[in-house]
Design a protein around this motif. Structure first.
Motif, mmCIF file in Angstrom:
data_model
loop_
_atom_site.group_PDB
_atom_site.id
_atom_site.type_symbol
_atom_site.label_atom_id
_atom_site.label_comp_id
_atom_site.label_asym_id
_atom_site.label_seq_id
_atom_site.Cartn_x
_atom_site.Cartn_y
_atom_site.Cartn_z
ATOM 1 N N MET A 157 0.792 -1.228 -0.154
ATOM 2 C CA MET A 157 0.042 -0.120 0.090
ATOM 3 C C MET A 157 0.898 1.096 0.066
ATOM 4 S SD MET A 157 -2.912 1.193 2.661
ATOM 5 C CE MET A 157 -3.956 -0.048 2.040
ATOM 6 N N SER A 158 0.556 2.287 -0.826
ATOM 7 C CA SER A 158 1.289 3.493 -1.050
ATOM 8 C C SER A 158 0.265 4.585 -0.718
ATOM 9 C CB SER A 158 1.954 3.684 -2.072
ATOM 10 O OG SER A 158 0.956 3.683 -2.968
ATOM 11 N N HIS A 159 0.563 5.681 -0.394
ATOM 12 C CA HIS A 159 0.212 7.063 -0.102
ATOM 13 C C HIS A 159 0.466 7.958 -1.017
ATOM 14 C CE1 HIS A 159 -1.365 10.359 2.988
ATOM 15 N NE2 HIS A 159 -1.803 10.208 1.700
ATOM 16 N N VAL A 160 -0.410 8.750 -1.846
ATOM 17 C CA VAL A 160 0.023 9.548 -2.899
ATOM 18 C C VAL A 160 -0.928 10.590 -2.542
ATOM 19 C CG1 VAL A 160 -0.304 10.180 -5.408
ATOM 20 C CG2 VAL A 160 0.340 7.831 -4.668
ATOM 21 N N ARG A 161 -0.105 11.989 -2.514
ATOM 22 C CA ARG A 161 -0.856 13.229 -2.205
ATOM 23 C C ARG A 161 -0.807 14.148 -3.287
ATOM 24 N NH1 ARG A 161 -0.038 15.612 3.867
ATOM 25 N NH2 ARG A 161 -1.515 14.070 3.865
ATOM 26 N N VAL A 162 -2.133 14.722 -3.683
ATOM 27 C CA VAL A 162 -2.285 15.655 -4.859
ATOM 28 C C VAL A 162 -1.951 17.135 -4.162
ATOM 29 C CG1 VAL A 162 -3.740 16.522 -6.578
ATOM 30 C CG2 VAL A 162 -3.911 13.948 -6.062
ATOM 31 N N GLU B 97 2.399 6.250 -8.862
ATOM 32 C CA GLU B 97 2.097 4.676 -8.545
ATOM 33 C C GLU B 97 3.036 3.867 -9.376
ATOM 34 O OE1 GLU B 97 -2.540 3.859 -7.330
ATOM 35 O OE2 GLU B 97 -2.095 4.302 -9.572
ATOM 36 N N GLY B 98 3.376 4.179 -10.663
ATOM 37 C CA GLY B 98 4.318 3.171 -11.378
ATOM 38 C C GLY B 98 5.552 3.457 -10.883
ATOM 39 N N THR C 282 -4.193 2.069 -2.982
ATOM 40 C CA THR C 282 -3.542 3.319 -2.998
ATOM 41 C C THR C 282 -4.356 4.298 -2.098
ATOM 42 O OG1 THR C 282 -2.329 2.960 -4.978
ATOM 43 C CG2 THR C 282 -2.397 5.211 -4.246
ATOM 44 N N THR C 283 -3.845 4.957 -1.240
ATOM 45 C CA THR C 283 -4.554 6.023 -0.297
ATOM 46 C C THR C 283 -4.384 7.226 -1.028
ATOM 47 O OG1 THR C 283 -4.125 4.852 1.801
ATOM 48 C CG2 THR C 283 -4.642 7.234 1.937
ATOM 49 N N VAL D 162 3.833 10.520 3.577
ATOM 50 C CA VAL D 162 3.228 10.404 2.146
ATOM 51 C C VAL D 162 4.560 9.813 1.348
ATOM 52 C CG1 VAL D 162 2.691 11.685 0.119
ATOM 53 C CG2 VAL D 162 1.490 12.412 2.211
ATOM 54 N N ASP D 163 4.111 8.838 0.273
ATOM 55 C CA ASP D 163 5.266 8.027 -0.289
ATOM 56 C C ASP D 163 5.457 8.990 -2.018
ATOM 57 O OD1 ASP D 163 5.424 5.841 1.156
ATOM 58 O OD2 ASP D 163 3.165 5.491 0.893
#
Length: 234
Positions: free
Chosen positions: A1-6, A211-212, A31-32, A70-71
């Motif tokens: 699981m990863s955390h992506v922030r916009v 994500e990639g 993905t969070t 955040v990742d």
């Protein structure tokens, strides 16, 4: 699981909500995805002064993201406001929506166009196109609509975008269209139907790109240009 922030460089809560929805629509189920905006920044980013203030806000958001674990990050402003500084600060990958949209379009079509808004922001797009070496494949067009005009919904801009995109397909030999604003994601499906060519939304493209990179265990090179910078805000 990863955390992506916009990261939204402007202060608009409604725009932040819109880009969060666009990112979540394409993200993997595990993905969070979260989103923040720049308090104290301009309500919209349309001028060079807006970009400076918005970029400072992006850096502050990244520093908070690092504290939140955040990742990886997406910069959700066409022109990729604050991208270089964000890459210096973030431990994980940072992808700008403009560069992601242009690179995605280059995979889909030999020639393509960006339709951005308003006309004065074309220089911001030109900068990213030139940085990626895509001037020979990409034209930049604009419609006379303010970002403020679509803050509560992009529907009123639909006809203007159809008209300008059709002109690009005819006059520029474009084979795909990139939407030049983070607030235009709701137009993707309708424009695809109207134009009959791929229509690329930068927030979606950047989210899947982050994500990639995370899936491959890749992040920003620290060899020189984006060597890690220490936190600068309180």
């Amino acid at each position: 699981m990863s955390h992506v922030r916009v990261l939204n460089p402007n202060a608009s809560e409604s725009m932040t909500t819109a880009v969060l929805a666009a990112a979540r629509a394409v993200a993997r189920p595990d993905t969070t995805v979260s989103a923040t905006h720049s308090d104290g920044a301009p309500a919209i980013v349309e001028t060079n002064a807006d970009e400076v203030l918005g970029a400072a806000g992006v850096l502050t958001q990244v520093e908070q993201g690092e504290r939140d674990g955040v990742d990886g990050y997406v910069v959700a402003c066409f022109g990729d406001t604050g991208l270089a500084a964000a890459r210096e600060r973030a431990a994980g990958p940072v992808v700008g929506m403009t560069e992601a949209a242009l690179q995605t379009a280059a995979l889909l079509a030999h020639r393509f166009t960006v339709v951005t808004m308003p006309p004065r922001t074309r220089a911001m797009t030109d900068r990213v196109v030139a940085g990626l070496g895509l001037e020979h494949r990409c034209t930049v067009r604009a419609v006379d609509v303010s970002v403020a005009d679509i803050e509560s919904g992009a529907g009123p801009a639909f006809d203007a975008f159809v008209q300008e995109a059709r002109a690009a397909l005819a006059a520029d030999a474009a084979e795909a269209v990139v939407l030049g604003c983070a607030g235009l994601t709701e137009l993707v499906d309708a424009l695809t139907d109207a134009l009959g060519v791929p229509v690329v939304d930068g927030v979606a493209a950047a989210t899947t790109a982050v994500e990639g990179l995370l899936a491959q265990g890749l992040s920003t090179s620290r060899a020189s240009t984006w060597a890690h910078a220490p936190e600068v805000s309180s």
